[in-house]
Design a protein around this motif. Structure first.
Motif: not given
Length: 142
Positions: A1, A7, A57-58, A61, A66, A70, A122-123, A126
């Motif tokens: 990612l 992106k 960017e981190v 997330l 996303l 992506d 993913i979220q 993170a």
């Protein structure tokens, strides 16, 4: 990612303007505590901009799911890396040993598990795991 330059997020635009010559991420799985290392190479004048772009960017997330595009790019990267990382015998041995740790078997389960990951997954990860971090800057002597 973090490596996908296509992106169109503010952090990616910032990273592009920050002129990082190389960006890489490496996840080291361990039984009790794993680590994610994100590395960037840039000139001393761009250090703050690149560092801030990577941290942004981190944080993105965790802040927003996303896009499907992506996520598909990340899936394709993960599957391709999995395939190429298994070319040597010692890599295949490591994969076999890791299978017992993560309780999945790469030859039969890995592709299906990657396909099952959602933007919400993913979220959630993170938000749970990417909250604490250390920033280390290695600069040349002047």
């Amino acid at each position: 990612l973090l490596q996908d330059k296509s992106k169109s997020t503010p952090a990616t635009k910032t990273a592009s303007k920050a002129q990082a010559t190389q960006v890489a991420a490496e996840f080291s799985p361990r039984r009790w505590s794993s680590e994610l290392a994100v590395l960037a190479q840039t000139s001393p004048t761009n250090v703050d901009a690149v560092k801030n772009a990577l941290l942004d960017e981190v944080h993105l997330l965790a802040a927003a799911p996303l896009s499907n595009a992506d996520l598909q790019n990340a899936r394709n990267f993960a599957l391709g890396r999995w395939a190429t990382n298994r070319e040597a015998s010692h890599d295949r041995a490591f994969e076999a040993a890791t299978a017992t740790l993560v309780q999945t078997f790469p030859d039969t389960d890995w592709a299906a598990q990657i396909a099952a990951v959602t933007p919400a997954d993913i979220q959630h990860v993170a938000q749970k795991y990417l909250q604490s971090y250390a920033v280390v800057l290695i600069l040349p002597q002047q």
